[in-house]
Design a protein around this motif. Structure first.
Motif, PDB file in Angstrom:
ATOM      1  N   THR A 113      46.432  15.409  -8.880  1.00  0.00           N
ATOM      2  CA  THR A 113      46.233  13.988  -9.138  1.00  0.00           C
ATOM      3  C   THR A 113      44.741  13.689  -9.106  1.00  0.00           C
ATOM      4  OG1 THR A 113      46.883  11.752  -8.493  1.00  0.00           O
ATOM      5  CG2 THR A 113      46.299  13.254  -6.724  1.00  0.00           C
ATOM      6  N   ASN A 114      44.350  12.516  -9.614  1.00  0.00           N
ATOM      7  CA  ASN A 114      42.961  12.072  -9.615  1.00  0.00           C
ATOM      8  C   ASN A 114      42.807  10.845  -8.730  1.00  0.00           C
ATOM      9  OD1 ASN A 114      42.246  14.068 -11.501  1.00  0.00           O
ATOM     10  ND2 ASN A 114      42.733  12.724 -13.226  1.00  0.00           N
ATOM     11  N   VAL A 115      41.749  10.822  -7.935  1.00  0.00           N
ATOM     12  CA  VAL A 115      41.429   9.649  -7.121  1.00  0.00           C
ATOM     13  C   VAL A 115      40.004   9.219  -7.468  1.00  0.00           C
ATOM     14  CG1 VAL A 115      43.006  10.150  -5.234  1.00  0.00           C
ATOM     15  CG2 VAL A 115      40.737  11.152  -5.194  1.00  0.00           C
ATOM     16  N   THR A 116      39.802   7.917  -7.644  1.00  0.00           N
ATOM     17  CA  THR A 116      38.500   7.372  -8.013  1.00  0.00           C
ATOM     18  C   THR A 116      37.876   6.691  -6.810  1.00  0.00           C
ATOM     19  OG1 THR A 116      39.226   7.058 -10.306  1.00  0.00           O
ATOM     20  CG2 THR A 116      37.295   5.830  -9.586  1.00  0.00           C
ATOM     21  N   VAL A 117      36.627   7.062  -6.509  1.00  0.00           N
ATOM     22  CA  VAL A 117      35.921   6.535  -5.339  1.00  0.00           C
ATOM     23  C   VAL A 117      34.534   6.071  -5.772  1.00  0.00           C
ATOM     24  CG1 VAL A 117      37.179   7.994  -3.719  1.00  0.00           C
ATOM     25  CG2 VAL A 117      35.063   8.843  -4.745  1.00  0.00           C
ATOM     26  N   PRO A 118      33.877   5.203  -4.992  1.00  0.00           N
ATOM     27  CA  PRO A 118      32.495   4.816  -5.293  1.00  0.00           C
ATOM     28  C   PRO A 118      31.565   6.023  -5.285  1.00  0.00           C
ATOM     29  CG  PRO A 118      33.475   3.275  -3.733  1.00  0.00           C
ATOM     30  CD  PRO A 118      34.444   4.399  -3.876  1.00  0.00           C
ATOM     31  N   ARG A 119      30.580   6.015  -6.166  1.00  0.00           N
ATOM     32  CA  ARG A 119      29.666   7.156  -6.309  1.00  0.00           C
ATOM     33  C   ARG A 119      28.531   7.049  -5.294  1.00  0.00           C
ATOM     34  NH1 ARG A 119      25.392   9.161  -9.530  1.00  0.00           N
ATOM     35  NH2 ARG A 119      24.909   7.077 -10.278  1.00  0.00           N
ATOM     36  N   GLU A 120      28.901   7.201  -4.038  1.00  0.00           N
ATOM     37  CA  GLU A 120      27.916   7.158  -2.956  1.00  0.00           C
ATOM     38  C   GLU A 120      28.518   7.783  -1.702  1.00  0.00           C
ATOM     39  OE1 GLU A 120      29.071   2.617  -1.492  1.00  0.00           O
ATOM     40  OE2 GLU A 120      27.127   3.015  -2.398  1.00  0.00           O
ATOM     41  N   GLY A 121      27.659   8.340  -0.851  1.00  0.00           N
ATOM     42  CA  GLY A 121      28.108   8.874   0.427  1.00  0.00           C
ATOM     43  C   GLY A 121      29.006  10.086   0.306  1.00  0.00           C
ATOM     44  N   GLY A 122      29.949  10.199   1.244  1.00  0.00           N
ATOM     45  CA  GLY A 122      30.888  11.309   1.272  1.00  0.00           C
ATOM     46  C   GLY A 122      32.274  10.831   1.678  1.00  0.00           C
ATOM     47  N   TYR A 123      33.270  11.710   1.512  1.00  0.00           N
ATOM     48  CA  TYR A 123      34.660  11.322   1.765  1.00  0.00           C
ATOM     49  C   TYR A 123      35.429  12.469   2.411  1.00  0.00           C
ATOM     50  CZ  TYR A 123      33.435   7.531  -1.371  1.00  0.00           C
ATOM     51  OH  TYR A 123      32.810   6.455  -1.939  1.00  0.00           O
ATOM     52  N   ASP A 124      36.401  12.084   3.247  1.00  0.00           N
ATOM     53  CA  ASP A 124      37.378  13.020   3.791  1.00  0.00           C
ATOM     54  C   ASP A 124      38.679  12.803   3.020  1.00  0.00           C
ATOM     55  OD1 ASP A 124      35.645  14.007   5.745  1.00  0.00           O
ATOM     56  OD2 ASP A 124      36.127  12.370   7.106  1.00  0.00           O
ATOM     57  N   VAL A 125      39.110  13.841   2.310  1.00  0.00           N
ATOM     58  CA  VAL A 125      40.323  13.752   1.489  1.00  0.00           C
ATOM     59  C   VAL A 125      41.483  14.323   2.300  1.00  0.00           C
ATOM     60  CG1 VAL A 125      41.438  14.431  -0.667  1.00  0.00           C
ATOM     61  CG2 VAL A 125      38.989  13.920  -0.628  1.00  0.00           C
ATOM     62  N   GLU A 126      42.476  13.481   2.580  1.00  0.00           N
ATOM     63  CA  GLU A 126      43.644  13.883   3.364  1.00  0.00           C
ATOM     64  C   GLU A 126      44.847  14.054   2.447  1.00  0.00           C
ATOM     65  OE1 GLU A 126      44.131  10.778   6.186  1.00  0.00           O
ATOM     66  OE2 GLU A 126      42.344  11.312   7.348  1.00  0.00           O
ATOM     67  N   VAL A 127      45.549  15.180   2.586  1.00  0.00           N
ATOM     68  CA  VAL A 127      46.751  15.466   1.807  1.00  0.00           C
ATOM     69  C   VAL A 127      47.921  15.599   2.778  1.00  0.00           C
ATOM     70  CG1 VAL A 127      47.878  17.105   0.275  1.00  0.00           C
ATOM     71  CG2 VAL A 127      45.442  16.607  -0.018  1.00  0.00           C
ATOM     72  N   VAL A 128      48.939  14.752   2.592  1.00  0.00           N
ATOM     73  CA  VAL A 128      50.110  14.743   3.468  1.00  0.00           C
ATOM     74  C   VAL A 128      51.346  15.113   2.642  1.00  0.00           C
ATOM     75  CG1 VAL A 128      51.487  13.405   5.090  1.00  0.00           C
ATOM     76  CG2 VAL A 128      49.043  12.918   4.848  1.00  0.00           C
ATOM     77  N   LEU A 129      52.113  16.114   3.115  1.00  0.00           N
ATOM     78  CA  LEU A 129      53.305  16.599   2.406  1.00  0.00           C
ATOM     79  C   LEU A 129      54.556  16.007   3.044  1.00  0.00           C
ATOM     80  CD1 LEU A 129      54.513  18.543   0.274  1.00  0.00           C
ATOM     81  CD2 LEU A 129      54.526  20.311   2.055  1.00  0.00           C
ATOM     82  N   TYR A 130      55.443  15.447   2.187  1.00  0.00           N
ATOM     83  CA  TYR A 130      56.684  14.823   2.657  1.00  0.00           C
ATOM     84  C   TYR A 130      57.892  15.547   2.060  1.00  0.00           C
ATOM     85  CZ  TYR A 130      54.026  10.830   4.413  1.00  0.00           C
ATOM     86  OH  TYR A 130      53.157  10.029   5.112  1.00  0.00           O
TER      87      TYR A 130
END
Length: 335
Positions: A113-130
């Protein structure tokens, strides 16, 4: 005898009824091999990979791929929740849910999948399986330096060189006048791509180091730079003497800034500056940088004059009278 015949007939009727019921109603007779409801096979997150997708001036798209490992019996209603959390503030930026559906074969299944975020700083991407709305596994990955992902209009294979032997910005003196100095400005560009770079311009801005006053600004066409080549772009600038200047070079393509570089010009022999700092403050004459039709000019300074004056009543006669009076007073005290 009749009693026995009656009992035998009743038994036959019961057997026939049981057989008919078993034939007509499926599931009445339990399968001895049936062990009850099938337990779903285990699923977990095998790996998560993140790639940079399309970017704009404000946002960037992250392509998140989740690999799910499955073993054993079929597993129904599998889904993945992807969340992007700001690494500095801890605030949730965006959320995306992916429906994987039913997984029956052993091995890995991919969910992207694609996620769109602001083009600044950094991010922690969390993936949760159900599995059937029950959380069974999760994984986290960090992404830093998102601002370095440039949109297409900022991407370029051409930039200023980074070498001590071939500095990005340099200059030479072509005319040293009494009040003004003319310099030849040079910027060195390298095209590291596979195709020629075109529609390039370089703007030179000379700023007086201590005051930040712009003393000169000029833009020149950089022409076309072939793949793998290094070219030098030149321009001329005239500025007041006895000052130090920063030389800022700006590389533009179709009006968009794609790279910058800085140099320093020390025209004041008693003080020096570097690209990063100055050594001391200096006296600034703003009139040296006034504009007219021909650009910044020097203005004449009037010579300082000194006027002597004396207070009225204190000439030579007054001095003589004061001397006599002092002598009489001293004689009186001696008696």
């Amino acid at each position: 005898m009749e009693k026995n015949a009656l009992l035998a007939g009743g038994a036959v009727v019961v057997v026939v009824a049981a057989v008919a019921t078993a034939l007509l109603v499926p599931g009445v007779l339990a399968d001895p091999a049936d062990e009850g409801p099938v337990r779903p096979g285990p699923v977990d997150v095998a790996d998560v990979s993140i790639a940079a997708g399309p970017a704009t001036g404000e946002t960037v798209t992250l392509a998140v791929e989740t690999r799910i490992d499955h073993r054993g019996n079929p597993t129904n209603n599998v889904s993945v929740l992807v969340r992007a959390v700001d690494a500095d503030s801890g605030l949730l930026t965006t959320t995306k849910r992916i429906s994987v559906g039913n997984v029956s074969r052993d091995g890995e299944v991919t969910a992207g999948t694609n996620v769109t975020v602001p083009r600044e700083g950094g991010y922690d991407v969390e993936v949760v399986l159900y599995r059937d709305a029950e959380r069974v596994d999760e994984r986290r990955k960090s992404v830093r330096g998102v601002s370095a992902i440039k949109p297409p209009y900022l991407q370029s294979t051409t930039s200023f060189t980074e070498s001590e032997a071939l500095p990005p910005v340099s200059f030479s003196i072509t005319d040293a006048g009494e009040d003004r100095t003319t310099m030849n400005l040079m910027a060195t560009l390298t095209n590291t791509g596979d195709n020629p770079a075109e529609n390039l311009e370089v703007t030179f801005v000379l700023r007086q180091a201590e005051s930040n006053i712009v003393a000169s600004r000029t833009t020149v066409d950089a022409g076309a730079i072939q793949a793998g080549r290094t070219e030098t772009v030149e321009a001329s600038a005239t500025v007041p003497n006895d000052y130090n200047y920063y030389i800022d070079a700006v590389l533009l393509r179709d009006g968009v800034v794609i790279d910058t570089a800085r140099g320093a010009a020390n025209l004041n022999p008693t003080r020096t500056i570097s690209v990063n700092q100055t050594t001391e403050d200096v006296e600034l004459r703003v009139e040296d940088f006034e504009d007219d039709d021909s650009g910044p000019r020097m203005t004449d300074q009037p010579e300082a004059t000194h006027t002597e004056s004396s207070a009225p009543g204190f000439g030579a006669l007054a001095a003589l009278v004061a001397l006599v009076a002092s002598a009489l007073v001293a004689r009186r005290w001696t008696k």
